[in-house]
Design an enzyme around this catalytic site. Structure first.
Site, PDB file in Angstrom:
ATOM      1  N   SER A  16       0.631  -0.715  -0.293  1.00 57.50           N
ATOM      2  CA  SER A  16       0.256   0.335   0.046  1.00 57.50           C
ATOM      3  C   SER A  16       0.120   1.369  -0.201  1.00 57.50           C
ATOM      4  O   SER A  16       0.595   1.316  -0.637  1.00 57.50           O
ATOM      5  CB  SER A  16      -0.987  -0.410   0.827  1.00 57.50           C
ATOM      6  OG  SER A  16      -1.722  -1.134   0.831  1.00 57.50           O
ATOM      7  N   THR A  64      -5.118  -3.299   7.475  1.00 57.98           N
ATOM      8  CA  THR A  64      -5.273  -4.600   6.697  1.00 57.98           C
ATOM      9  C   THR A  64      -5.539  -5.718   8.443  1.00 57.98           C
ATOM     10  O   THR A  64      -5.785  -5.541   9.358  1.00 57.98           O
ATOM     11  CB  THR A  64      -4.424  -4.754   6.057  1.00 57.98           C
ATOM     12  OG1 THR A  64      -4.285  -6.479   5.270  1.00 57.98           O
ATOM     13  CG2 THR A  64      -2.753  -4.896   6.634  1.00 57.98           C
ATOM     14  N   LYS A  68      -9.444  -6.101  10.873  1.00 60.35           N
ATOM     15  CA  LYS A  68     -10.444  -5.492   9.604  1.00 60.35           C
ATOM     16  C   LYS A  68     -11.975  -5.419  10.135  1.00 60.35           C
ATOM     17  O   LYS A  68     -12.886  -4.393  10.853  1.00 60.35           O
ATOM     18  CB  LYS A  68     -10.553  -6.198   8.439  1.00 60.35           C
ATOM     19  CG  LYS A  68      -9.277  -5.916   7.445  1.00 60.35           C
ATOM     20  CD  LYS A  68      -9.502  -6.261   6.313  1.00 60.35           C
ATOM     21  CE  LYS A  68      -8.677  -6.195   4.969  1.00 60.35           C
ATOM     22  NZ  LYS A  68      -9.281  -6.875   3.771  1.00 60.35           N
ATOM     23  N   ASN A  89     -11.535  -1.152   6.062  1.00 56.10           N
ATOM     24  CA  ASN A  89     -10.803  -1.418   5.211  1.00 56.10           C
ATOM     25  C   ASN A  89      -9.846  -0.106   5.238  1.00 56.10           C
ATOM     26  O   ASN A  89      -8.646   0.488   4.544  1.00 56.10           O
ATOM     27  CB  ASN A  89     -10.336  -2.537   3.978  1.00 56.10           C
ATOM     28  CG  ASN A  89     -10.718  -1.564   2.602  1.00 56.10           C
ATOM     29  OD1 ASN A  89     -11.284  -0.787   2.837  1.00 56.10           O
ATOM     30  ND2 ASN A  89     -10.130  -2.133   2.327  1.00 56.10           N
ATOM     31  N   GLY A 127     -14.930 -19.422   0.259  1.00 57.71           N
ATOM     32  CA  GLY A 127     -14.614 -19.531   1.368  1.00 57.71           C
ATOM     33  C   GLY A 127     -15.521 -18.399   2.021  1.00 57.71           C
ATOM     34  O   GLY A 127     -16.761 -18.416   1.563  1.00 57.71           O
ATOM     35  N   ALA A 128     -15.593 -18.279   3.281  1.00 63.06           N
ATOM     36  CA  ALA A 128     -16.683 -17.272   3.745  1.00 63.06           C
ATOM     37  C   ALA A 128     -16.678 -16.496   4.818  1.00 63.06           C
ATOM     38  O   ALA A 128     -17.621 -16.582   6.262  1.00 63.06           O
ATOM     39  CB  ALA A 128     -17.708 -18.463   4.487  1.00 63.06           C
TER      40      ALA A 128
HETATM   41  P1  ATR Z   1     -10.580 -13.290   6.253  1.00 63.06           P
HETATM   42  O1  ATR Z   1     -11.186 -12.524   6.944  1.00 63.06           O
HETATM   43  O2  ATR Z   1      -9.303 -12.861   5.276  1.00 63.06           O
HETATM   44  O3  ATR Z   1     -11.336 -13.734   4.575  1.00 63.06           O
HETATM   45  P2  ATR Z   1     -11.263 -15.954   7.428  1.00 63.06           P
HETATM   46  O4  ATR Z   1     -12.056 -15.569   7.998  1.00 63.06           O
HETATM   47  O5  ATR Z   1      -9.750 -16.216   8.301  1.00 63.06           O
HETATM   48  O6  ATR Z   1      -9.959 -14.523   6.385  1.00 63.06           O
HETATM   49  O7  ATR Z   1     -12.069 -16.581   6.292  1.00 63.06           O
HETATM   50  C1  ATR Z   1     -10.345 -17.679   5.378  1.00 63.06           C
HETATM   51  C2  ATR Z   1     -11.608 -18.648   4.929  1.00 63.06           C
HETATM   52  O8  ATR Z   1     -11.236 -19.288   4.667  1.00 63.06           O
HETATM   53  C3  ATR Z   1     -12.973 -19.399   5.923  1.00 63.06           C
HETATM   54  O9  ATR Z   1     -13.997 -19.485   5.067  1.00 63.06           O
HETATM   55  C4  ATR Z   1     -11.879 -20.689   5.927  1.00 63.06           C
HETATM   56  O10 ATR Z   1     -12.266 -21.426   6.052  1.00 63.06           O
HETATM   57  P3  ATR Z   1     -13.747 -22.451   7.560  1.00 63.06           P
HETATM   58  O11 ATR Z   1     -15.340 -21.495   7.285  1.00 63.06           O
HETATM   59  O12 ATR Z   1     -13.858 -23.083   7.519  1.00 63.06           O
HETATM   60  O13 ATR Z   1     -12.434 -21.562   8.395  1.00 63.06           O
HETATM   61  C5  ATR Z   1     -11.371 -20.779   4.442  1.00 63.06           C
HETATM   62  N1  ATR Z   1      -9.983 -21.583   4.557  1.00 63.06           N
HETATM   63  C6  ATR Z   1      -8.768 -21.515   6.015  1.00 63.06           C
HETATM   64  N2  ATR Z   1      -7.826 -22.188   5.652  1.00 63.06           N
HETATM   65  C7  ATR Z   1      -8.528 -22.603   5.058  1.00 63.06           C
HETATM   66  C8  ATR Z   1      -8.230 -24.599   4.449  1.00 63.06           C
HETATM   67  N3  ATR Z   1      -7.306 -24.552   4.375  1.00 63.06           N
HETATM   68  N4  ATR Z   1      -8.980 -24.971   3.579  1.00 63.06           N
HETATM   69  C9  ATR Z   1     -10.146 -24.893   3.204  1.00 63.06           C
HETATM   70  N5  ATR Z   1     -10.692 -23.333   3.433  1.00 63.06           N
HETATM   71  C10 ATR Z   1      -9.683 -23.122   4.534  1.00 63.06           C
END
Ligand code: ATR
Length: 272
Positions: A16, A64, A68, A89, A127-128
């Site tokens: 950044s 970051t 956040k 952010n 992801g969620a």
């Molecule tokens: P951010 O807020 O930056 O998006 P986060 O909240 O840590 O980061 O979210 C990371 C996402 O990656 C989560 O949805 C996580 O899945 P879970 O809900 O099961 O925790 C997913 N994730 C992280 N490591 C993973 C892995 N090794 N395999 C599959 N999904 C993964």
């Protein structure tokens, strides 16, 4: 001179400053953009940073990982997008009030729009977490049909429910059904760069696949996309667009995005 910067931990590798300082210099603004290392072990560090923004002449800052969500409790107001997405952010000090924004949401959409239409497209988000929330929100706003695919079912369900979108059970690996795929998980980032949640056989040849990971730039998922004949978009495109939107919020001026882009790629060249 007003001070701007980025808070996070660790922050040393952030790209950044290089983008914002190039834009500041280009427009001849009386400002600087710095790295603010906030100690994760000291709960008062973040609070003190927020309380002392006026004292330190801070006009605004980027936020970051891992702050956040935590930063939200120090905001005087939120922008509606930050409120819906549930993370901030970007913080602007407007007349001694801290206003929280989220430019990740629109930054992701702008990065995709460089390569594809979004409206009516079937989009799969891997992801969620916070990144997924921001992207799901903005792509739905642009008229996409969004699906969530996540390891933990409960989180996928909650996100799907809240945004009135669908989720795909994690055991059912989707095969070639999606026009756009966005990875928001850390899978494939340093040091486990050979990992990917999907492989070429899961990706349509006319799909667009975006990864928000920026280290490495070409993740295994993007290599799989290329193998499938699909269009890859690497994480620095979203980084650029969210930074340009931040610049506009900080300085109330259109960001010189070409200048920021050039600085970003120079920074990436140096890093690699
Ligand atoms: P951010 O807020 O930056 O998006 P986060 O909240 O840590 O980061 O979210 C990371 C996402 O990656 C989560 O949805 C996580 O899945 P879970 O809900 O099961 O925790 C997913 N994730 C992280 N490591 C993973 C892995 N090794 N395999 C599959 N999904 C993964």
């Amino acid at each position: 001179m007003k001070t701007y910067g980025i808070i996070g931990y660790p922050i040393i590798h952030s790209l950044s400053p290089i983008m914002h300082n190039a834009a500041i210099k280009h427009l001849g603004l009386d400002a600087e953009y710095k790295l603010f290392d906030i100690d994760q072990e000291d709960p008062e560090d973040l609070a003190n940073f927020c309380y002392e923004t006026d004292l330190n002449n801070i006009g605004g800052f980027s936020v970051t990982m891992p702050y956040k969500l935590e930063i939200m409790k120090y905001m005087d107001h939120y922008d509606p997008i930050a409120k819906i997405v549930g993370s901030v952010n970007t913080v602007v000090n407007e007349d001694s009030k801290l206003i929280g924004y989220n430019t990740d949401a629109m930054g992701a959409a702008q990065a995709l729009k460089e390569k594809t239409e979004i409206k009516k497209k079937r989009v799969l988000i891997l992801g969620a977490g916070g990144g997924a929330r921001a992207i799901a929100y903005s792509l739905k706003e642009f008229g996409a049909n969004v699906y969530i695919f996540n390891r933990t079912k409960k989180k996928a369900e909650e996100l799907a429910d809240e945004f009135d979108i669908e989720f795909i059970p994690y055991r059912m690996i989707p095969k070639g059904e999606f026009d756009i795929i966005v990875n928001t998980t850390p899978v494939g980032s340093m040091p486990n760069t050979e990992e990917s949640l999907l492989h070429a056989e899961h990706i349509k040849s006319d799909a667009v696949v975006m990864d928000i990971i920026t280290n490495p730039i070409e993740t295994q998922l993007l290599k799989e996309a290329k193998k499938a004949g699909a269009t890859p978009i690497s994480g620095e495109r979203m980084l650029l667009h969210q930074a340009a939107d931040q610049f506009k919020l900080f300085f109330d001026k259109e960001a010189p995005i070409k200048v920021m882009e050039k600085a970003l790629y120079k920074g990436l060249d140096k890093r690699n």
